[in-house]
Design a protein around this motif. Structure first.
Motif, short mmCIF file in Angstrom:
data_model
loop_
_atom_site.label_atom_id
_atom_site.label_comp_id
_atom_site.label_asym_id
_atom_site.label_seq_id
_atom_site.Cartn_x
_atom_site.Cartn_y
_atom_site.Cartn_z
N THR A 49 1.21 81.77 21.59
CA THR A 49 1.36 82.87 22.54
C THR A 49 1.46 84.21 21.75
N ASN A 50 0.73 85.32 22.38
CA ASN A 50 0.77 86.49 21.92
C ASN A 50 1.41 87.62 23.03
N TYR A 51 2.22 88.61 22.08
CA TYR A 51 2.97 89.55 22.70
C TYR A 51 2.59 90.81 22.18
N VAL A 100 11.79 88.18 20.72
CA VAL A 100 10.67 89.15 20.91
C VAL A 100 10.72 89.93 22.33
N SER A 101 11.33 89.47 23.21
CA SER A 101 11.52 89.93 24.54
C SER A 101 12.68 91.11 24.69
N SER A 102 13.80 90.83 23.86
CA SER A 102 14.72 91.75 23.64
C SER A 102 14.28 93.13 23.02
N GLU A 106 5.86 92.26 25.41
CA GLU A 106 5.52 91.63 26.62
C GLU A 106 4.26 90.73 26.30
N PRO A 107 4.35 89.56 27.04
CA PRO A 107 3.27 88.50 26.77
C PRO A 107 2.07 89.21 27.16
#
Length: 112
Positions: A49-51, A100-102, A106-107
């Motif tokens: 998964t990349n953000y 990551v999300s906090s 974003e993905p």
């Protein structure tokens, strides 16, 4: 930060062991690019998964300290590299998907 030492037969240790088997701690890779004089693009790869996110220098410094937990000497070296080459890669960075999300990532869309 070191994890607290728990007695071998402690219920808390058993819970920790179960969590690590369910969701093992993984390390990822940070790719940082300077896109404008004070704007940086940060890509974080965790498994498959990349953000991505963009941020100012101050936001990037905060990100590298919390949650990436890099030490001051490494951060100084990263900014030296960014100043010289406009990009840097940092491996073995542990940021959980929740962190990551906090922290505004974003993905990235998949190539598939």
């Amino acid at each position: 930060m070191l994890a607290p030492t728990l007695p071998f037969n402690s219920p808390a240790r058993a819970n920790l062991d179960v969590r690590n088997r369910i969701q093992p701690i993984m390390s990822g890779i940070l790719h940082i690019f300077r896109s404008q004089p004070d704007i940086y693009q940060v890509n974080y790869t965790l498994g498959v998964t990349n953000y991505v996110r963009t941020c100012t220098r101050e936001q990037l410094e905060h990100l590298l300290v919390t949650p990436a937990a890099l030490d001051d000497a490494l951060i100084a070296g990263l900014f030296d590299e960014l100043n010289a080459h406009d990009k840097v890669t940092v491996s073995d960075v542990s940021i959980t998907p929740n962190q990551v999300s906090s922290h505004g990532f974003e993905p990235m869309p998949s190539d598939a």
